[in-house]
Design a protein around this motif. Structure first.
Motif, short mmCIF file in Angstrom:
data_model
loop_
_atom_site.label_atom_id
_atom_site.label_comp_id
_atom_site.label_asym_id
_atom_site.label_seq_id
_atom_site.Cartn_x
_atom_site.Cartn_y
_atom_site.Cartn_z
N PRO A 272 -35.82 52.68 85.80
CA PRO A 272 -36.55 53.73 86.51
C PRO A 272 -36.14 53.87 87.98
CG PRO A 272 -37.93 51.81 86.29
CD PRO A 272 -36.67 51.51 85.52
N GLY A 273 -34.96 54.39 88.19
CA GLY A 273 -34.47 54.66 89.55
C GLY A 273 -33.69 55.96 89.54
N THR A 274 -33.77 56.70 90.65
CA THR A 274 -33.04 57.97 90.73
C THR A 274 -32.60 58.20 92.17
OG1 THR A 274 -33.10 60.30 90.10
CG2 THR A 274 -35.06 59.44 91.20
N TYR A 275 -31.67 59.13 92.34
CA TYR A 275 -31.17 59.42 93.69
C TYR A 275 -30.69 60.86 93.78
CZ TYR A 275 -26.70 58.40 91.37
OH TYR A 275 -25.63 58.39 90.51
N GLY A 276 -30.52 61.33 95.02
CA GLY A 276 -30.15 62.72 95.25
C GLY A 276 -31.39 63.54 95.55
N PRO A 277 -31.30 64.52 96.45
CA PRO A 277 -32.48 65.28 96.88
C PRO A 277 -33.22 66.00 95.76
CG PRO A 277 -30.43 66.30 97.68
CD PRO A 277 -30.07 64.95 97.16
N ASP A 278 -32.50 66.63 94.83
CA ASP A 278 -33.17 67.39 93.76
C ASP A 278 -33.93 66.48 92.80
OD1 ASP A 278 -32.21 69.73 94.84
OD2 ASP A 278 -30.45 69.82 93.51
N HIS A 279 -33.27 65.40 92.35
CA HIS A 279 -33.90 64.49 91.41
C HIS A 279 -35.11 63.80 92.03
CE1 HIS A 279 -29.81 64.49 89.34
NE2 HIS A 279 -30.65 64.98 88.45
N VAL A 280 -34.97 63.40 93.30
CA VAL A 280 -36.07 62.70 93.98
C VAL A 280 -37.24 63.64 94.21
CG1 VAL A 280 -36.75 61.54 96.11
CG2 VAL A 280 -34.57 60.98 95.03
N ALA A 281 -36.96 64.88 94.61
CA ALA A 281 -38.03 65.86 94.84
C ALA A 281 -38.82 66.13 93.57
CB ALA A 281 -37.45 67.16 95.40
N LYS A 282 -38.13 66.25 92.44
CA LYS A 282 -38.82 66.48 91.16
C LYS A 282 -39.67 65.28 90.77
CE LYS A 282 -35.33 69.66 89.30
NZ LYS A 282 -34.25 69.85 88.30
N ALA A 283 -39.14 64.09 90.99
CA ALA A 283 -39.90 62.88 90.66
C ALA A 283 -41.14 62.75 91.53
CB ALA A 283 -39.01 61.65 90.81
N ALA A 284 -41.00 63.07 92.84
CA ALA A 284 -42.14 62.98 93.76
C ALA A 284 -43.20 64.00 93.38
CB ALA A 284 -41.66 63.20 95.19
N ALA A 285 -42.79 65.22 93.02
CA ALA A 285 -43.74 66.27 92.63
C ALA A 285 -44.49 65.89 91.35
CB ALA A 285 -43.00 67.59 92.43
N ALA A 286 -43.84 65.10 90.49
CA ALA A 286 -44.47 64.67 89.24
C ALA A 286 -45.33 63.43 89.43
CB ALA A 286 -43.39 64.40 88.20
N GLY A 287 -45.35 62.87 90.65
CA GLY A 287 -46.14 61.67 90.90
C GLY A 287 -45.52 60.41 90.37
N ALA A 288 -44.19 60.43 90.13
CA ALA A 288 -43.52 59.29 89.50
C ALA A 288 -42.89 58.32 90.48
CB ALA A 288 -42.43 59.80 88.55
N VAL A 289 -42.93 58.62 91.80
CA VAL A 289 -42.23 57.78 92.78
C VAL A 289 -43.11 56.61 93.22
CG1 VAL A 289 -41.22 57.68 95.08
CG2 VAL A 289 -40.77 59.66 93.60
N GLU A 290 -42.61 55.42 92.96
CA GLU A 290 -43.28 54.20 93.45
C GLU A 290 -42.85 53.90 94.88
OE1 GLU A 290 -42.33 49.65 92.77
OE2 GLU A 290 -43.21 50.54 90.96
N THR A 291 -41.52 53.96 95.14
CA THR A 291 -40.99 53.72 96.48
C THR A 291 -39.92 54.75 96.79
OG1 THR A 291 -41.38 51.33 96.28
CG2 THR A 291 -39.84 52.06 98.00
N LEU A 292 -40.12 55.49 97.87
CA LEU A 292 -39.16 56.49 98.33
C LEU A 292 -38.31 55.89 99.43
CD1 LEU A 292 -38.18 59.49 98.46
CD2 LEU A 292 -39.97 59.85 100.18
N LEU A 293 -36.99 56.02 99.31
CA LEU A 293 -36.04 55.50 100.29
C LEU A 293 -35.27 56.66 100.90
CD1 LEU A 293 -34.64 52.58 98.11
CD2 LEU A 293 -36.37 52.40 99.89
N ILE A 294 -35.36 56.80 102.23
CA ILE A 294 -34.64 57.87 102.94
C ILE A 294 -33.86 57.27 104.09
CG2 ILE A 294 -34.81 60.11 104.06
CD1 ILE A 294 -37.56 60.45 102.97
N LEU A 295 -32.60 57.65 104.22
CA LEU A 295 -31.76 57.18 105.31
C LEU A 295 -32.24 57.81 106.62
CD1 LEU A 295 -29.22 55.33 105.39
CD2 LEU A 295 -27.86 57.41 105.53
#
Length: 345
Positions: A272-295
């Protein structure tokens, strides 16, 4: 960092820089078109052209400058802001450079503060109370002395034992090697600052014994850890594995490195890991993000408040990762934004 005043009506915050780490935090918060107000020096406009040519004496004054160029120097740990003077006793419309270092106070005015920016300053206020960590990573031939700052690791000295030569007896060489390391530590450590000794073999234990005899104030509570490598590689190994004292686990850089290491493991095993702005945005909108990492460099360049808000609304954790250590470089290779998920989507 100290937050001295905040005016939500005109979007200004007045802060005092207390540590060198605060300068790094400010660099990541400031943007072009921000207005910075601070005490500075500038040549007197009333001086004659002749005096100007002869470099007339500078006078201290308070100026407001609209930022056009913002630079951070990790060699002398200073922040430089070049821009046009918008308010002050003289030279309105002309260019001026503001220089910031610990001990100085400034007011930052923005048209809009992003949530990630205000959160960064809030964390800077909290984390400025934590001591830095000093590392000595060594074997019988070489030692690296490094300092953990909130924006990354910085090697400040490299010391050779000279044991491979035949000039000195082994005992004398070992004593001189340890003395040189202790001398360097004496110039960089402060009261309450954690010291971590690490590396392969038994040299770290021998240094700890020597240090407790010579400088018990520095070595009395030193943490000693075994690693497979010495040098900077050994320090990164220690931090990635989450080993060490509580101060290591609680430090910003250590938590960033551990999180990126976990992310890479999940991606490597198709977890359960993903990367890239589009994939991360969709996961966050779905409430699936446990930890968000941003440079951090990505945060400076673009507004990510929506994905941050979506993550925090669902009780997710947000970590801004410094670009100046190994974990940051790994995250940059993934596009600068990634997430550890609660479940695969």
């Amino acid at each position: 960092m100290r937050l001295l005043d905040q005016d939500p009506i005109n979007g200004s915050m007045r802060v005092q820089i207390e540590t060198e780490d605060d300068i790094w935090h400010l660099f990541n918060v400031l943007e072009t078109n921000d207005v910075l107000t601070a005490s500075t020096t500038r040549r007197d406009e009333k001086a004659s052209d002749k005096l100007r040519a002869e470099r007339a004496e500078k006078k201290r004054m308070t100026l407001s400058v609209r930022a056009e160029k913002i630079e951070f120097s990790d060699s002398d740990l200073r922040l430089r802001v070049l821009g046009v003077i918008t308010d002050g006793p003289q030279d309105i419309g002309q260019h001026h450079t503001l220089m910031f270092e610990p001990g100085e106070t400034l007011t930052v005015t923005k048209e809009r503060w992003r949530e990630t920016q205000t959160e960064r300053l809030r964390k800077a206020v909290f984390e400025s109370k934590r001591p830095m960590v000093v590392f000595v990573s060594l074997d019988q031939d070489d030692a690296s002395v490094a300092v953990l700052r909130q924006f990354g690791l910085k090697e400040i000295a490299s010391i050779r034992s000279m044991r491979s030569g035949k000039q000195y007896a082994e005992k004398e060489t070992a004593s001189g090697y340890h003395d040189e390391i202790i001398s360097k530590l004496s110039s960089v450590t402060e009261e309450g600052m954690p010291l971590v000794l690490l590396g392969p073999g038994f040299e770290k234990e021998l240094l700890a014994e020597s240090g407790k005899r010579v400088r018990p104030d520095i070595f009395a509570k030193a943490h000693v850890h075994h690693t497979g490598q010495s040098g900077m590689a050994g320090i990164n190994e220690l931090m990635k594995k989450g080993m060490g004292a509580n101060i290591l686990r609680e430090s910003r850089v250590a938590s960033e490195m551990e999180a990126v290491e976990r992310l890479m493991e999940e991606i490597g095993k198709d977890g359960p890991g993903t990367y890239g702005p589009d994939h991360v945005a969709k996961a966050a909108a779905a409430g699936a993000v446990e930890t968000l990492l941003i440079l951090d460099s990505l945060v400076r360049e673009k507004d990510h408040d929506i994905v941050v808000r979506d993550t925090e609304d669902q009780k997710g954790n947000v970590i801004i990762v410094s670009e100046r250590h190994d974990a940051g470089r790994q995250l940059a290779a993934l596009g600068g934004i990634a997430a550890i998920l609660r479940y695969k989507i």
